[in-house]
Design an enzyme around this catalytic site. Structure first.
Site, mmCIF file in Angstrom:
data_model
loop_
_atom_site.group_PDB
_atom_site.id
_atom_site.type_symbol
_atom_site.label_atom_id
_atom_site.label_comp_id
_atom_site.label_asym_id
_atom_site.label_seq_id
_atom_site.Cartn_x
_atom_site.Cartn_y
_atom_site.Cartn_z
ATOM 1 N N HIS A 1 6.861 -20.461 -70.860
ATOM 2 C CA HIS A 1 8.267 -20.016 -70.880
ATOM 3 C C HIS A 1 8.401 -18.735 -71.718
ATOM 4 C CE1 HIS A 1 12.680 -21.448 -70.489
ATOM 5 N NE2 HIS A 1 12.634 -20.119 -70.608
ATOM 6 N N ARG B 1 13.923 -21.948 -63.971
ATOM 7 C CA ARG B 1 13.907 -23.247 -64.638
ATOM 8 C C ARG B 1 12.987 -24.179 -63.848
ATOM 9 N NH1 ARG B 1 15.611 -20.833 -68.352
ATOM 10 N NH2 ARG B 1 17.566 -21.135 -69.491
HETATM 11 P P1 NAP Z 1 22.696 -14.058 -63.044
HETATM 12 O O1 NAP Z 1 22.924 -12.629 -63.377
HETATM 13 O O2 NAP Z 1 23.814 -15.024 -63.248
HETATM 14 O O3 NAP Z 1 22.198 -14.111 -61.525
HETATM 15 C C1 NAP Z 1 22.126 -15.292 -60.811
HETATM 16 C C2 NAP Z 1 21.820 -14.972 -59.352
HETATM 17 O O4 NAP Z 1 21.570 -16.205 -58.664
HETATM 18 C C3 NAP Z 1 22.977 -14.282 -58.640
HETATM 19 O O5 NAP Z 1 22.497 -13.312 -57.748
HETATM 20 C C4 NAP Z 1 23.630 -15.438 -57.880
HETATM 21 O O6 NAP Z 1 24.288 -15.067 -56.676
HETATM 22 C C5 NAP Z 1 22.415 -16.263 -57.517
HETATM 23 N N1 NAP Z 1 22.813 -17.642 -57.236
HETATM 24 C C6 NAP Z 1 23.392 -18.549 -58.069
HETATM 25 N N2 NAP Z 1 23.635 -19.698 -57.433
HETATM 26 C C7 NAP Z 1 23.222 -19.524 -56.162
HETATM 27 C C8 NAP Z 1 23.239 -20.353 -55.002
HETATM 28 N N3 NAP Z 1 23.730 -21.600 -55.034
HETATM 29 N N4 NAP Z 1 22.753 -19.841 -53.858
HETATM 30 C C9 NAP Z 1 22.266 -18.572 -53.823
HETATM 31 N N5 NAP Z 1 22.221 -17.725 -54.878
HETATM 32 C C10 NAP Z 1 22.702 -18.215 -56.043
HETATM 33 O O7 NAP Z 1 21.468 -14.639 -63.880
HETATM 34 P P2 NAP Z 1 20.252 -13.831 -64.561
HETATM 35 O O8 NAP Z 1 20.669 -13.214 -65.822
HETATM 36 O O9 NAP Z 1 19.639 -12.961 -63.519
HETATM 37 O O10 NAP Z 1 19.260 -15.051 -64.917
HETATM 38 C C11 NAP Z 1 18.792 -15.937 -63.930
HETATM 39 C C12 NAP Z 1 18.122 -17.142 -64.572
HETATM 40 O O11 NAP Z 1 16.847 -16.772 -65.108
HETATM 41 C C13 NAP Z 1 18.844 -17.727 -65.793
HETATM 42 O O12 NAP Z 1 19.905 -18.586 -65.396
HETATM 43 C C14 NAP Z 1 17.749 -18.475 -66.510
HETATM 44 O O13 NAP Z 1 17.691 -19.819 -66.103
HETATM 45 C C15 NAP Z 1 16.462 -17.756 -66.063
HETATM 46 N N6 NAP Z 1 15.777 -17.080 -67.188
HETATM 47 C C16 NAP Z 1 14.502 -17.422 -67.476
HETATM 48 C C17 NAP Z 1 13.848 -16.762 -68.511
HETATM 49 C C18 NAP Z 1 12.418 -17.076 -68.842
HETATM 50 O O14 NAP Z 1 11.907 -16.606 -69.853
HETATM 51 N N7 NAP Z 1 11.713 -17.809 -68.011
HETATM 52 C C19 NAP Z 1 14.497 -15.763 -69.243
HETATM 53 C C20 NAP Z 1 15.796 -15.449 -68.918
HETATM 54 C C21 NAP Z 1 16.445 -16.104 -67.878
HETATM 55 P P3 NAP Z 1 25.617 -14.144 -56.698
HETATM 56 O O15 NAP Z 1 25.091 -12.740 -56.993
HETATM 57 O O16 NAP Z 1 26.158 -14.291 -55.346
HETATM 58 O O17 NAP Z 1 26.503 -14.683 -57.790
HETATM 59 C C1 GLV Z 2 15.543 -18.211 -71.145
HETATM 60 O O1 GLV Z 2 15.004 -19.023 -70.480
HETATM 61 C C2 GLV Z 2 16.889 -17.792 -70.974
HETATM 62 O O2 GLV Z 2 17.635 -18.444 -70.228
HETATM 63 O O3 GLV Z 2 17.262 -16.775 -71.588
#
Ligand code: NAP
Ligand code: GLV
Length: 306
Positions: free
Chosen positions: A269, A221
């Site tokens: 994005h 983000r």
């Molecule tokens: P996820 O499975 O919830 O993973 C989040 C990771 O971040 C976990 O490893 C978590 O640690 C870590 N984390 C959260 N808060 C933290 C903190 N305060 N300090 C250190 N580590 C922290 O999420 P995901 O599915 O991988 O997605 C991640 C993000 O990518 C989404 O929230 C979204 O904003 C973004 N995204 C972007 C796109 C795009 O097209 N640009 C697409 C999809 C997603 P723990 O393992 O310890 O819980």
């Molecule tokens: C895209 O940014 C998502 O959070 O899936």
């Protein structure tokens, strides 16, 4: 069963037949003001009014991985919020980040401009050991990215909130180890959820910790990075460049300094898009699980914000 769908971005008309085909016995409709009470809502950036009116929801499905926009609303108490759990995103994210890492490491942008000018010249090969890649967040997407980058023999670091072990990845945990993580990384990939703890995480002080000649890839983000601090670090030469897919305001406003910056590569994005059929299959599977009384993966913990 009644299911409503709303998206501020996507063409709702295309989701309705897909949801209907996957849930033939259900009544599926686009949400509109005053709609009848539904059992499930499938949403992306809905208006507050949807939740003010829909008081009988059993669960709420977010058609993206990040729930930051949703959690800013007043959501109905006790109704589970379920995000997309991969649904075809992790492979897209892995290819996007590997492309950005390799493009920077192998200096392909410079080769492209040389060739455009008719210039045949080689750059000195660089050692990948001098380009350790640090992945902030080793969740569903970050873990896949870390493993994919490691396949190219880059040293890989990861940072999480709770401790995690991943073969081939040096893992750092919590605020106490963030500085060490940054100091051990030259290419930093942000794949954190946006929460009060992670907003503005990459500020001047943290960016300064990244190894000199560093490179930042933000695919999470826009608000994880302080824009002005990133620009200062790029202009001072501390950072060699940045690949930015996400922004504080989207679309990136006309005239924003990122548009013209020679060290910044922009994409709109698009690093991991929501894939409709994969997402519908996942959501419908989870509705069935909820109806059976089973727990479902991807249920958001409102206290931690992801
Ligand atoms: P996820 O499975 O919830 O993973 C989040 C990771 O971040 C976990 O490893 C978590 O640690 C870590 N984390 C959260 N808060 C933290 C903190 N305060 N300090 C250190 N580590 C922290 O999420 P995901 O599915 O991988 O997605 C991640 C993000 O990518 C989404 O929230 C979204 O904003 C973004 N995204 C972007 C796109 C795009 O097209 N640009 C697409 C999809 C997603 P723990 O393992 O310890 O819980
Ligand atoms: C895209 O940014 C998502 O959070 O899936």
């Amino acid at each position: 069963m009644r299911v409503i769908y709303f998206s501020a971005d996507q063409d709702g008309a295309a989701w309705i037949p897909g949801l209907q085909a996957a849930l033939p016995g259900a009544q599926i409709s686009l949400w509109e003001r005053g709609a009848r009470a539904a059992d499930y809502a499938v949403v992306w950036k809905p208006p507050q009014q949807l939740f003010d009116e829909q008081t009988q929801l059993k669960a709420l499905f977010n058609t993206g991985a990040g729930v930051d926009a949703l959690l800013k609303l007043r959501l109905p108490d006790g109704v589970p919020v379920i995000r997309l759990d991969d649904a075809g995103m992790s492979v897209q994210m892995a290819e996007f980040v590997c492309h950005a890492v390799v493009r920077h490491f192998r200096e392909f942008a410079d080769y492209e401009s040389d060739m455009e000018m008719g210039k045949w010249s080689f750059r000195k090969p660089r050692s990948r050991l001098d380009f350790p890649v640090g992945v902030l967040g080793l969740g569903v997407l970050g873990e896949r990215v870390a493993k994919a980058v490691a396949q190219f023999d880059f040293p890989v670091n990861g940072w999480t909130r709770t401790s995690k072990a991943l073969p081939g990845v040096q893992c750092f945990v919590g605020d106490a180890q963030l500085d060490d993580f940054l100091a051990a990384s030259r290419i930093v990939v942000c794949l954190l959820p946006l929460t009060p703890e992670t907003e503005n995480l990459l500020n001047a002080q943290r960016l300064a910790r990244i190894r000199p000649g560093g490179y930042v890839i933000n695919v999470a983000r826009g608000a994880h990075i302080v824009d002005a601090d990133l620009l200062t670090c790029l202009d001072s030469g501390h950072l060699a460049g940045a690949a930015l897919d996400v922004f504080r305001v989207e679309p990136l406003p006309k005239g924003h300094p990122f548009w013209q910056h020679p060290k910044i590569t922009l994409t709109p994005h698009t690093s991991a898009r929501t894939l409709r059929s994969e997402s519908i299959a996942q959501i419908v599977g989870k509705i069935a699980a909820i109806e059976r009384g089973d727990a479902v993966a991807g249920t958001v913990d409102p206290n931690r914000g992801y």
